[in-house]
Design a protein around this motif. Structure first.
Motif, PDB file in Angstrom:
ATOM      1  N   ALA A  71      13.405   2.339  -3.142  1.00 27.62           N
ATOM      2  CA  ALA A  71      12.809   3.544  -2.484  1.00 27.62           C
ATOM      3  C   ALA A  71      12.633   3.986  -1.700  1.00 27.62           C
ATOM      4  O   ALA A  71      13.826   3.537  -0.675  1.00 27.62           O
ATOM      5  CB  ALA A  71      10.311   2.603  -2.378  1.00 27.62           C
ATOM      6  N   ASP A  72      12.182   4.967  -1.025  1.00 29.01           N
ATOM      7  CA  ASP A  72      12.409   6.265  -0.085  1.00 29.01           C
ATOM      8  C   ASP A  72      12.317   5.709   1.658  1.00 29.01           C
ATOM      9  O   ASP A  72      13.054   5.512   2.607  1.00 29.01           O
ATOM     10  CB  ASP A  72      11.085   7.094   0.736  1.00 29.01           C
ATOM     11  CG  ASP A  72      11.895   7.708  -0.593  1.00 29.01           C
ATOM     12  OD1 ASP A  72      12.173   8.124  -1.077  1.00 29.01           O
ATOM     13  OD2 ASP A  72      10.540   9.107  -1.303  1.00 29.01           O
ATOM     14  N   GLY A  95      16.433   6.335  -3.742  1.00 25.16           N
ATOM     15  CA  GLY A  95      16.268   7.114  -4.651  1.00 25.16           C
ATOM     16  C   GLY A  95      17.342   5.828  -5.501  1.00 25.16           C
ATOM     17  O   GLY A  95      17.158   6.207  -7.340  1.00 25.16           O
ATOM     18  N   GLU A  96      18.808   5.200  -5.477  1.00 22.00           N
ATOM     19  CA  GLU A  96      18.958   4.843  -6.281  1.00 22.00           C
ATOM     20  C   GLU A  96      18.098   3.606  -7.415  1.00 22.00           C
ATOM     21  O   GLU A  96      17.628   2.995  -7.137  1.00 22.00           O
ATOM     22  CB  GLU A  96      20.714   3.686  -5.732  1.00 22.00           C
ATOM     23  CG  GLU A  96      21.432   2.781  -5.993  1.00 22.00           C
ATOM     24  CD  GLU A  96      22.490   4.051  -6.696  1.00 22.00           C
ATOM     25  OE1 GLU A  96      22.631   3.852  -7.866  1.00 22.00           O
ATOM     26  OE2 GLU A  96      22.269   5.034  -6.538  1.00 22.00           O
ATOM     27  N   ARG A  97      19.375   3.659  -8.447  1.00 20.06           N
ATOM     28  CA  ARG A  97      18.680   2.919  -9.336  1.00 20.06           C
ATOM     29  C   ARG A  97      19.901   1.432 -10.146  1.00 20.06           C
ATOM     30  O   ARG A  97      21.208   2.822 -10.361  1.00 20.06           O
ATOM     31  CB  ARG A  97      17.802   3.940 -10.361  1.00 20.06           C
ATOM     32  CG  ARG A  97      16.942   3.973 -10.083  1.00 20.06           C
ATOM     33  CD  ARG A  97      16.214   5.487 -11.724  1.00 20.06           C
ATOM     34  NE  ARG A  97      15.408   5.997 -10.472  1.00 20.06           N
ATOM     35  CZ  ARG A  97      13.445   5.330 -10.950  1.00 20.06           C
ATOM     36  NH1 ARG A  97      13.431   4.351 -11.796  1.00 20.06           N
ATOM     37  NH2 ARG A  97      12.633   6.593 -10.146  1.00 20.06           N
ATOM     38  N   PHE A  98      19.673   0.385 -10.645  1.00 13.22           N
ATOM     39  CA  PHE A  98      20.498  -0.424 -11.283  1.00 13.22           C
ATOM     40  C   PHE A  98      19.925  -1.043 -12.140  1.00 13.22           C
ATOM     41  O   PHE A  98      19.179  -1.635 -11.989  1.00 13.22           O
ATOM     42  CB  PHE A  98      21.896  -0.610  -9.920  1.00 13.22           C
ATOM     43  CG  PHE A  98      21.124  -1.252  -9.312  1.00 13.22           C
ATOM     44  CD1 PHE A  98      20.889  -2.557  -9.852  1.00 13.22           C
ATOM     45  CD2 PHE A  98      20.797  -0.870  -8.090  1.00 13.22           C
ATOM     46  CE1 PHE A  98      20.399  -3.184  -8.241  1.00 13.22           C
ATOM     47  CE2 PHE A  98      20.227  -1.093  -6.619  1.00 13.22           C
ATOM     48  CZ  PHE A  98      19.735  -3.222  -6.931  1.00 13.22           C
ATOM     49  N   PRO A 115      15.346   4.507   5.986  1.00 12.12           N
ATOM     50  CA  PRO A 115      16.868   4.228   6.405  1.00 12.12           C
ATOM     51  C   PRO A 115      18.057   5.412   5.598  1.00 12.12           C
ATOM     52  O   PRO A 115      17.235   6.198   5.493  1.00 12.12           O
ATOM     53  CB  PRO A 115      17.152   3.235   5.202  1.00 12.12           C
ATOM     54  CG  PRO A 115      16.161   3.404   4.102  1.00 12.12           C
ATOM     55  CD  PRO A 115      15.228   3.560   4.953  1.00 12.12           C
ATOM     56  N   SER A 116      18.689   5.612   6.508  1.00 12.73           N
ATOM     57  CA  SER A 116      19.285   6.954   6.606  1.00 12.73           C
ATOM     58  C   SER A 116      21.079   6.141   6.080  1.00 12.73           C
ATOM     59  O   SER A 116      21.621   5.441   6.709  1.00 12.73           O
ATOM     60  CB  SER A 116      20.036   7.755   7.717  1.00 12.73           C
ATOM     61  OG  SER A 116      20.280   6.606   8.706  1.00 12.73           O
ATOM     62  N   ALA A 152       0.476  -1.023  -0.063  1.00  7.70           N
ATOM     63  CA  ALA A 152       0.135   0.291   0.077  1.00  7.70           C
ATOM     64  C   ALA A 152       0.282   1.093  -0.170  1.00  7.70           C
ATOM     65  O   ALA A 152       0.695   2.351  -0.133  1.00  7.70           O
ATOM     66  CB  ALA A 152      -1.007  -0.445   1.048  1.00  7.70           C
ATOM     67  N   ARG A 153       2.123   1.393   0.465  1.00  5.33           N
ATOM     68  CA  ARG A 153       2.762   1.935   0.560  1.00  5.33           C
ATOM     69  C   ARG A 153       3.319   3.062  -0.717  1.00  5.33           C
ATOM     70  O   ARG A 153       3.706   3.717  -0.963  1.00  5.33           O
ATOM     71  CB  ARG A 153       3.707   2.217   1.570  1.00  5.33           C
ATOM     72  CG  ARG A 153       3.977   2.538   2.993  1.00  5.33           C
ATOM     73  CD  ARG A 153       5.056   1.649   4.123  1.00  5.33           C
ATOM     74  NE  ARG A 153       5.599   2.760   4.322  1.00  5.33           N
ATOM     75  CZ  ARG A 153       5.948   3.154   4.803  1.00  5.33           C
ATOM     76  NH1 ARG A 153       5.510   2.463   6.303  1.00  5.33           N
ATOM     77  NH2 ARG A 153       6.707   4.053   4.824  1.00  5.33           N
TER      78      ARG A 153
END
Length: 679
Positions: free
Chosen positions: A666-667, A639-642, A603-604, A275-276
Motif C-alpha cells: 500500500a501507499d 503498488g508492488e504486487r506478488f 516510504p520512498s 482505517a487508512r
C-alpha cells in the motif's frame, strides 16, 4: 512543555522481550528496539531514548512523550504489590475472600479462589452506615477510625464503605481522620477509584489500586528522573487501559487504570492503520515474545468493557476488550506428561531468548521453529549468530522431535501449528463467541511474531484480508502517538427507568462533566469531547449494557436510550424484551482531548519488486521444501504486487506469505495480504 503540532513525538512501549521506541519528526518515522530490562523497566526506556538520541533525535525538542507500561500488570500477575490494609463497613470484612461464585470449572470440587489482595489480619471494620440512596442511618465512628490508625502497619490503605457511590462523605471522613492521626501512606477511596455497585468488584478494584500505588509511584518517579536526565522536556503521559492517554500524575493516583496499558496501545494503533485502508471493523493480533493479545474493533473504535480478568482478578475499570494467550515468539515448546505437544505459556523472554538468537537459550521456542522451517533468519537483525542455528535444530530434536518420533522439520511445523491454533482460538473468543462473523472482518497483525503466522490464522478463520502495518513490530509504540487523552468518570445510580428524573440525571452528568473538564484543563476547548453513556439492564438482571446517551435530555431522549438498549441486547444475546421494565445502573462520561495523529511520510523506494529480492532460501510449507524469494521490506515500492510463497523480512518483523496468498504494497508501506485457501 506543551504539545506542538511540529515538535517530535515519541512513543515508548515496554514489552516482555523488547522495549520499542518510535519517534515521528516532520513525518519521518524512526524506530528503535532495545532489549527490555525486566528488573528495572525504566532503564530499558532510558536505553531506548539514548539510542534515539544517538540516531539524531533532539530530546529537548520532544513535544509528546507517551509510554505504555506493564508495571502494574506484572505486579498483579506476580502478586508483587505493596502491603495494603482495608477499612470497610461492619459486616463486610470478608468481601474480598468470599468473592463471587464464578468458577473456571463448575464441577471441579477442588477448585480454589484467588488469594485475597489484602490478608484478613489487615482488614478492619468501622461502624457507620448509609442507606441505598446515600442517606446516613448511623454516623461514622471517628474515634474508632482514629484508634485503628495506630494499628495499621501497611504502605497503603483502601477504604470501601457501603453505598459510598451514592454519598462519599463517610469515606472522605475516614481519610481525614487517618491523616489527622498521622498516617502517611497512600489512601485510595472506592468513591474515587470505582464509585459503582457490586461490593466485591468495587472493593477489589480499590484494594488493587491501593496496593499498586506505591509500586507505580516508585516506577514513574524513577522514569521521570531518567527522562529529565536524558534532556526530554515534554510531560510524561501513560497509556490507560481504556485506550487513551492519561497524565503521569493521574497514573500514579489510579494505577489500576493502567493494567492493560501496552495491549490497549496496540489496538489503538491497529485501528488507526486499518482505517487508512478502509476497514472500520477488524480483528487485531499482537504477538510479541511472551504472549499474544487479540481484540475486536467496531466502527473504528476499540471495544471497551468493564468485564476483564487480569490474572485471577476481575477488574471492573474500563478496559479495551483484550483476550490474551500465552503464545508468543519466545513461547517454549515441550511434550507434556500425556505425550502431547504444548507451546507456552512459559517463555524464554528477552534473556536468554530463543536458542537461534545465540544468547544462551537452550529450549526450543516458536521462533526457533520458524527458523528451522526457513521462515526467518535471525542474522538479518542480530548479525552473525554463529552456531546458534545448529543449536536451535538440536534443541527441537532433543525436546520435541525425538519424543514424538518425528523429524526436526515435522516437529517445527507442529510447534507452529499449535501456536496458530491457540491464536485462532483466542480470535474466536472475541469474534464468533460474541456474535461477529470473521468473514466480515479484516485482521491487523503486528508485534515481532504476529506476521509470522497471521496468514495461516486468517485462513483458519476465513478472514479475507490481513494488513501488516509498516511498523508492525513496534505498532504499540506508534499507537501511543495516535491516542487521544482520555479519562473515564462514572457513578452508579440504581433507579427504575420509569422513575428516572431528567433533571436529576442531567445534574449527575453535569458533575461528571465538570470533573472531565478539570482533567483536560490544559486542552483547548475546541479539542475537548465529553461523551455520555448509561448502563441499563432489564429489572432483575445481574448484568448490564452500556449505551450512548445524548447531550440534551428529555423524555423523548430517554425513550431513544431505551430503544438503543433493546437493540444492543438483541445483538449481544440474540433476543430483547421491549415490554420488560428497565433499570438504570450507572452513569458514565468519557472526557477526551482529541489529538491530530502524526501523518508519517510514505516510504520512498525506487526500483521494482525484483530489486527488493535480497535472497532465495529453502522454506518449508505443508511438508514441502522449496526455494522461496526473500524480499527486503524496506526496498519494496508502493503498488508492488506478488504472490506466495515468499518471505518479507523487515527490521522488526517478518511476514510469511503462504503459497495461495497474494500481497499488495500500500501507499503507506503497509502490506495487504489477500488470504487464499489452505495449500
Amino acid at each position: 512543555m506543551s504539545d506542538s503540532e511540529t515538535a517530535p513525538r515519541v512513543g515508548v512501549d515496554v514489552g516482555g522481550t523488547f522495549t520499542d521506541v518510535v519517534a515521528v519528526t516532520d513525518g519521518r518515522v524512526r524506530v528503535h528496539k532495545v532489549a527490555s530490562t525486566p528488573d528495572a523497566p525504566d532503564r530499558g526506556v532510558a536505553n531506548g531514548l539514548d539510542e534515539a538520541a544517538a540516531a539524531g533525535l533532539s530530546l529537548p525538542d520532544v513535544g509528546t512523550l507517551a509510554h505504555g507500561t506493564t508495571v502494574a500488570t506484572n505486579a498483579v500477575l506476580e502478586g508483587d504489590w505493596a502491603e495494603t490494609a482495608l477499612l470497610t463497613t461492619e459486616g463486610f470484612r470478608d468481601v474480598l475472600e468470599i468473592g463471587r461464585q464464578d468458577r473456571p470449572d463448575l464441577y471441579d470440587l477442588h477448585g480454589s479462589k484467588p488469594e485475597p489482595v489484602v490478608p484478613r489480619d489487615r482488614r478492619y471494620e468501622v461502624s457507620g452506615r448509609l442507606d441505598e440512596r446515600g442517606v446516613e442511618l448511623e454516623p461514622l465512628d471517628e474515634d474508632a477510625v482514629r484508634a485503628l490508625a495506630a494499628d495499621i502497619d501497611a504502605d497503603s490503605v483502601a477504604v470501601t464503605l457501603l453505598f459510598a457511590f451514592e454519598n462519599a462523605d463517610h469515606e472522605e471522613q475516614v481519610r481525614a481522620v487517618l491523616r489527622d492521626a498521622g498516617y502517611e501512606g497512600s489512601i485510595s477511596l472506592s468513591s474515587e477509584v470505582l464509585p459503582e455497585i457490586r461490593e466485591y468488584e468495587r472493593t477489589l478494584a480499590t484494594a488493587l489500586n491501593a496496593g499498586l500505588r506505591p509500586v507505580m509511584d516508585r516506577y514513574l518517579g524513577r522514569l521521570d528522573e531518567r527522562v529529565r536526565e536524558a534532556g526530554v522536556g515534554a510531560d510524561l503521559r501513560v497509556m490507560a487501559s481504556n485506550g487513551g492517554l492519561m497524565d503521569a500524575d493521574a497514573a500514579r493516583e489510579a494505577p489500576v487504570r493502567t493494567l492493560l496499558s501496552g495491549p490497549a496501545a496496540g489496538v489503538r494503533g491497529a485501528a488507526h492503520v486499518a482505517a487508512r485502508h478502509g476497514h472500520e471493523d477488524l480483528l487485531t493480533m499482537d504477538m510479541g515474545g511472551t504472549s499474544c493479545d487479540v481484540s475486536l474493533v467496531r466502527d473504528g473504535e476499540p471495544l471497551v468493557t468493564t468485564d476483564v480478568e487480569v490474572g485471577d482478578y476481575p477488574v471492573a475499570t474500563p478496559m479495551v476488550d483484550v483476550h490474551t494467550v500465552g503464545s508468543g515468539g519466545g513461547s517454549i515448546a515441550r511434550i507434556d506428561e500425556g505425550g502431547a505437544l504444548r507451546v507456552g505459556p512459559e517463555s524464554a523472554g528477552a534473556e536468554p531468548g530463543p536458542v537461534c538468537y545465540g544468547r544462551g537459550g537452550d529450549r526450543p521456542t516458536v521462533t526457533d521453529a520458524a527458523f528451522a522451517l526457513g521462515r526467518i533468519d535471525p542474522g538479518t537483525f542480530l548479525g552473525d549468530i554463529g552456531g546458534a542455528g545448529e543449536a536451535a535444530h538440536e534443541a527441537i530434536e532433543r525436546e520435541v522431535a525425538d519424543p514424538l518420533g518425528a523429524s526436526v522439520r515435522e516437529a517445527a511445523a507442529g510447534i507452529l501449528s499449535v501456536a496458530e491454533a491457540d491464536t485462532a482460538r483466542a480470535l474466536r473468543v472475541v469474534s464468533v463467541e460474541r456474535g461477529h462473523d470473521p468473514r466480515d472482518l479484516a485482521l491487523v497483525a503486528f508485534g515481532g511474531a504476529g506476521p509470522l503466522i497471521a496468514s495461516a490464522v486468517a485462513s483458519e478463520l476465513s478472514v479475507p484480508e490481513v494488513v501488516v502495518p509498516r511498523a508492525a513490530g513496534v505498532l504499540s509504540a506508534l499507537g501511543l502517538l495516535v491516542s487521544d487523552r482520555s479519562y473515564d468518570e462514572s457513578v452508579s445510580r440504581v433507579r427504575p427507568w420509569d422513575a428516572v428524573d431528567v433533571v436529576d440525571l442531567d445534574a449527575v452528568f453535569a458533575d461528571l462533566e465538570e470533573r472531565g473538564r478539570e482533567r483536560l484543563a490544559d486542552v483547548p476547548a475546541g479539542r475537548r469531547r465529553l461523551e455520555r453513556a448509561l448502563d441499563l439492564r432489564y429489572r432483575g438482571q445481574t448484568y448490564d449494557i452500556t449505551v450512548r446517551a445524548p447531550d440534551d435530555l428529555d423524555s423523548e431522549a430517554l425513550d431513544a436510550v431505551a430503544e438503543r438498549f433493546h437493540e444492543a441486547h438483541r445483538e449481544r444475546y440474540g433476543h430483547a424484551s421491549p415490554d420488560e421494565p428497565l433499570e438504570l445502573v450507572t452513569v458514565r462520561l468519557r472526557a477526551r482531548g482529541v489529538v491530530d495523529p502524526p501523518d508519517p511520510e510514505p516510504p520512498s523506494t525506487g526500483g521494482t519488486g525484483a530489486d527488493a529480492v535480497s535472497a532465495e532460501r529453502p522454506v518449508t510449507f505443508d511438508g514441502r521444501t522449496r526455494d522461496v524469494r526473500v524480499y527486503d521490506r524496506s526496498r519494496l515500492p508502493a503498488g508492488e504486487r506478488f504472490e506466495g510463497p515468499a518471505i518479507v523480512a523487515g527490521s522488526e518483523s517478518t511476514l510469511v506469505v503462504r503459497p495461495p496468498d497474494r500481497v499488495r504494497v500500500a501507499d503507506d508501506g503497509s502490506l495487504v495480504v489477500e488470504v487464499g485457501a489452505d495449500a
